[in-house]
Design an enzyme around this catalytic site. Structure first.
Site, mmCIF file in Angstrom:
data_model
loop_
_atom_site.group_PDB
_atom_site.id
_atom_site.type_symbol
_atom_site.label_atom_id
_atom_site.label_comp_id
_atom_site.label_asym_id
_atom_site.label_seq_id
_atom_site.Cartn_x
_atom_site.Cartn_y
_atom_site.Cartn_z
ATOM 1 C CB SER A 203 -0.952 -0.050 1.203
ATOM 2 O OG SER A 203 -1.985 0.890 1.068
ATOM 3 C CG ASP A 229 -4.231 -5.221 -2.741
ATOM 4 O OD1 ASP A 229 -4.536 -5.691 -3.848
ATOM 5 O OD2 ASP A 229 -5.060 -4.815 -1.914
ATOM 6 C CG HIS A 369 -5.493 -3.416 1.468
ATOM 7 N ND1 HIS A 369 -4.955 -3.123 0.235
ATOM 8 C CD2 HIS A 369 -4.956 -2.488 2.324
ATOM 9 C CE1 HIS A 369 -4.147 -2.083 0.318
ATOM 10 N NE2 HIS A 369 -4.130 -1.689 1.581
#
Length: 411
Positions: A203, A229, A369
């Site tokens: 992220s 991700d 996630h």
């Protein structure tokens, strides 16, 4: 069904014992049965599986107890925190004395063996270095010579900044912090030269490692970088929903165990071992507030365990992290790996780049996630394979002509 069959069935059911469920059972125990370490996401893998076989009909066998209570591991050890020493050799507190305003960066390290690579991990916003504890352990099981370095970014975990200094979470500052931490670690560990590096970022951390890779400041030590991700398009689209997510998140927890439980029950982290390892570093016990409340005659805070990082306060940097990420990811030198939880996250620029073979792409639809925490074994396999594809020490080069002549061989 005939009258005879109905009478037989009624008589048969009447003789069967009925198991009752008492909700007080779990309340008295104080714990609940442990969740499986990996479980499917109804919004991803389950839906994918159903759509793939939508023309078929599934008939359960008589041996399947479809309505039985799930059987977990024995109660009493469900949400107990797991210490960082389970996964890392040491923790470091790194500070550059020549720059008094620099942070004291807290990091976890397991050193590489021989000429083994160093996997350098950077977590996402609101997380910590222990987010990579379990996947790092899985990497070393498959590549014993590998080292793992995972830091807490400023404003996260146990990393601190000088008192009175404003918190700067800009992308450039975070990339500088990561580079400085690596150089200080080399000095601390007395490495003659930096080991081969694989950058891994999740992220926000994906944007940080991409920024550092693009700068070229790691030189020939950088073998490649992996982003977990996050892509520019979907990240920016998701920012408008961040406040909604933060408003639904608890402001605190009664104990560390309830904090871990919330992460697993809410499916924020879908692997109980990862949650038990990483979540304790996300929370801090506010003893001072509790003592002040007692002194003022106020009731004690029922949820004294608060978040270490105020995610809402990081909003000014959200666009700075992600705008231009796709172009930088494709342009930086070194091997490139993108691991996603779904192909819907790909934007146009990355879709074209993937079709042109500019990077490796792997998708894990059964993960959420936090793919490296949900599926540490699978992500470790992908990262180890990525290293092997980019490992220069595995290349066998032909001997130099000058060396052949010195050996008296004909050329």
């Amino acid at each position: 069904m005939s009258d005879l069959q109905k009478a037989w069935a009624k008589n048969r059911l009447g003789t069967m014992p009925v198991e009752t469920f008492d909700e007080r059972e779990e309340e008295e125990m104080g714990t609940v049965s442990e969740l499986p370490e990996h479980f499917d996401d109804d919004s991803s893998s389950a839906s994918s599986a159903s759509s793939a076989s939508s023309t078929g009909t599934i008939i359960p066998s008589p041996s399947q107890n479809l309505f039985a209570r799930p059987q977990g591991v024995p109660r009493g050890r469900t949400f107990q925190p797991i210490p960082w020493t389970t996964y890392f050799e040491r923790e470091l507190f790194l500070h550059d004395e020549t720059l008094p305003q620099s942070p004291t960066t807290h990091a976890y390290l397991t050193s590489p063996v021989g000429k083994g690579p160093l996997f350098v991990m950077h977590h996402g916003g609101g997380s910590s270095g222990l987010s990579f504890a379990v996947v790092g352990d899985q990497i070393r099981k498959r590549l014993p010579s590998a080292g793992v370095f995972s830091l807490d970014a400023r404003g996260h975990g146990s990393t601190t900044i000088p008192e009175g200094q404003a918190l700067d979470l800009s992308l450039e500052t975070l990339a500088d912090d990561l580079l400085t931490a690596l150089r200080l670690t080399q000095r601390e560990m007395k490495w003659a030269e930096p080991p081969p590096v694989i950058l891994v970022g999740h992220s926000m951390g994906g944007a940080v490692v991409t920024e550092l890779a693009r700068s070229g400041r790691l030189g020939s030590a950088l073998l490649g970088y992996a982003v977990l991700d996050v892509v520019e398009g979907s990240a920016i689209d998701a920012l408008q929903h961040m406040h909604t997510y933060l408003s639904t998140r608890p402001t605190g927890f009664q104990t560390l165990e309830t904090g871990i439980e919330w992460h697993t029950r809410s499916r924020t982290i879908r692997n109980s071992v990862s949650a038990r390892t990483s979540v304790p570093s996300l929370l801090t016990l506010e003893k001072n507030a509790e003592e002040e409340g007692k002194a003022e005659g106020k009731p004690a805070d029922a949820r004294p365990w608060k978040w270490r990082t105020d995610l809402a306060a990081t909003q000014p940097y959200w666009e700075n992290w992600f705008v231009g990420l796709s172009a930088k990811f494709l342009a930086a030198k070194g091997g490139k790996l993108l691991l996603l939880a779904g192909t819907d996250r790909l934007d146009t620029e990355l879709t074209i780049g993937q079709m042109q073979g500019k990077y490796n792409l792997q998708v894990f639809p059964e993960a959420g996630h936090f793919i490296h925490e949900d599926l540490p074994e699978k992500i470790a396999v992908s990262l180890v394979d990525f290293h092997r594809r980019n490992d220069r020490t595995a290349l066998v080069l032909p001997p130099k002509v000058s060396d052949l002549l010195k050996q008296g061989k004909k050329v």
